[in-house]
Design an enzyme around this catalytic site. Structure first.
Site, short mmCIF file in Angstrom:
data_model
loop_
_atom_site.label_atom_id
_atom_site.label_comp_id
_atom_site.label_asym_id
_atom_site.label_seq_id
_atom_site.Cartn_x
_atom_site.Cartn_y
_atom_site.Cartn_z
N SER A 148 44.31 40.10 40.08
CA SER A 148 44.02 41.08 41.11
C SER A 148 45.33 41.57 41.74
O SER A 148 46.24 41.97 41.02
CB SER A 148 43.07 40.47 42.16
OG SER A 148 42.54 41.45 43.01
N ASP A 401 34.32 44.27 35.80
CA ASP A 401 35.17 44.20 36.98
C ASP A 401 35.47 45.61 37.50
O ASP A 401 36.06 46.41 36.78
CB ASP A 401 36.47 43.49 36.62
CG ASP A 401 37.45 43.41 37.78
OD1 ASP A 401 37.03 43.64 38.93
OD2 ASP A 401 38.63 43.11 37.53
N HIS A 426 36.08 39.66 37.42
CA HIS A 426 37.43 39.71 37.97
C HIS A 426 38.25 38.49 37.54
O HIS A 426 37.92 37.35 37.85
CB HIS A 426 37.33 39.77 39.49
CG HIS A 426 38.51 40.38 40.16
ND1 HIS A 426 39.15 41.52 39.72
CD2 HIS A 426 39.18 40.01 41.29
CE1 HIS A 426 40.14 41.82 40.52
NE2 HIS A 426 40.19 40.92 41.49
#
Length: 462
Positions: A148, A401, A426
């Site tokens: 991320s 995601d 994710h």
């Protein structure tokens, strides 16, 4: 002139989710780019050297995200598994202004002046100093990992400091989620497609729920009913309360899409396997009346905020669990300006166009002198063009995601690769191995191992 601050203060032994690590603190400058401010702070990092061969083993380095570093250490099992195979040291570095790494202690968020040193650029310099110290006089290869925002940092780390880090695994890293780099509508389309993959009725129920909320919000009796039916911690009495509730719902649906893993997890919140399927089992009839529909919506979202049954009421202040909202709000209002929008037709949300002027005004309300810089990331890190000029980076993107909307989804150079994981949520690929992992995740990890070994070999042969 380059100053490395090298004070180790103390460490303790911790264990989380089966992973053992020492907690250490390393002193770094508050401002790496000016010697006018003679101030330092203690950056926390976690380390495990159980398997490390100090003569030949690498350092596997995690570039910390917008939250407590322990949360990421306990949810990035791939690095721990790899450390045993490579005889490596594992290091998780905490990002400044998150967790315990607070430059001004409990006053770090008290003023914009104190917050002004919260930037990705400063955080990367912290990591440079820490790695330089960990290496000492030895020639040790370092492989960087991140998911991320941490994945963005790890990609930029390799791009900007190739002499410090020899390769990077950037999972779910939306380095293109910025002005002029992608379509603002893509993010919520992916969220919606995740819910629609469970059933059309589920996505349509969410879409119809916004109007149902508005219908009840027209009267005091409707607000009172909604407050009681949804067990809100504070009564819903005014328009701003409804705005907060809707914002919370958007965050919940987004987080469910991000954490739609094939097995139970507790990354952002304790959740069952395939949580979107669990939510959608309650959302089967989008044509119900307002109260009936919202009753079903509440049962659905309870899977997210109260799966354990321990929540006494619904608190709409935050849907992000252990993430650092205070720090990220500031970053989002300065350098991390990521345009997202919805149209209510191709997604399941209310129509909300991207409006930079409104976004800037909202930021000014929170931080008096702050003005968003939507082009700063492009200028500082170069986006796709900078990545093309780099090497030894693997970007991974899961098609479940929503942050894939800003991900690097095609290989940009011979050694700047993109891996697509169709069943991936994710940064699922950075998590520990699980019997429920799809083959696409297993294949991605095997590819990472192959390239990481090659990066290490190249470094040693230089």
């Amino acid at each position: 002139m380059f100053i490395v601050w090298m004070i180790f203060l103390f460490f303790t032994f911790r264990e989380g989710h089966g992973y053992q690590y020492e907690t250490k603190y390393f002193t770094v400058p508050v401002d790496h780019f000016s010697f006018a401010l003679n101030a330092t702070f203690k950056m926390r990092y976690l380390v495990n050297n159980t398997h490390w061969n100090q003569e030949s083993g690498p350092i596997l380095f995690y570039t910390g995200n917008e939250g407590d570093i322990k949360m990421f250490a306990e949810n990035t099992g791939f690095m721990w598994e790899l450390a045993e195979q490579l005889k490596a040291s594992v290091v998780f570095a905490e990002h400044r202004y998150y967790g315990e790494s607070l430059p001004f202690g409990n006053k770090s968020f008290s003023s914009e002046e104190n917050l002004g040193y919260l930037t990705a650029h400063q955080a990367l310099e912290d990591y440079v100093d820490l790695i330089t110290n960990l290496r000492g006089a030895k020639d040790i290869p370092v492989i960087s990992f991140g998911g991320s925002y941490g994945g963005m940092l790890t990609a930029w780390f390799r791009m900007k400091y190739p002499h410090i880090v020899q390769g990077a695994i950037a999972a779910s890293a939306p380095i293109l989620e910025f002005e002029g780099m992608n379509k603002c509508s893509a993010f919520y389309r992916i969220v919606s497609s995740d819910f629609r993959s469970a059933s059309d009725e589920c996505a349509d129920s969410v879409r119809n729920s916004w109007g149902a909320i508005d219908q009840l919000a027209k009267s005091a009796d409707g607000l009172a009913w909604l407050s009681k039916a949804w067990s809100t911690c504070k009564p819903l009495t005014k328009a701003s309360d409804i705005t907060d509730l809707k914002d919370w719902l958007v965050d919940v649906y987004t987080n469910l899409a991000m954490t739609d893993y094939p097995y139970p997890t507790s990354f952002l919140m304790p959740l069952p396997a395939n949580p979107i399927l669990e939510v959608c089992q309650y959302l089967r009839d989008p044509k119900l009346g307002a109260k009936e529909l919202l009753g079903q919506i509440f049962k659905g979202v309870s899977v997210y905020f109260n799966y354990t049954g321990k929540a006494k009421c619904l608190d709409v202040e935050s849907a992000d669990g252990a993430l650092g909202d205070q720090g990220w709000d500031f970053q989002a209002c300065t350098e991390m300006v990521m345009p997202v929008c919805s149209d209510g037709v191709n997604d399941m949300f209310e129509a909300k166009p991207w409006d930079l002027n409104k976004y800037s005004a909202d930021c000014t309300k929170k931080f008096a002198w702050v003005k968003p810089q939507p082009d700063l990331v492009a200028k500082r890190y170069g986006g796709r063009e900078m990545a093309k000029l780099s090497s030894n980076i693997i970007f991974s993107n899961g098609l479940r995601d929503p942050w894939t909307s800003g991900g690097v989804v095609e290989s940009l150079a011979p050694t700047v690769l993109s891996i697509i994981i169709p069943e991936g949520a994710h940064h699922l690929d950075l998590r520990a191995s699980n019997v429920a992992d799809p083959d696409s995740v297993k294949n991605a990890r095997n590819l990472y191992k192959k390239h990481i070994r090659n990066w290490i070999r190249q470094y040693k042969e230089k």
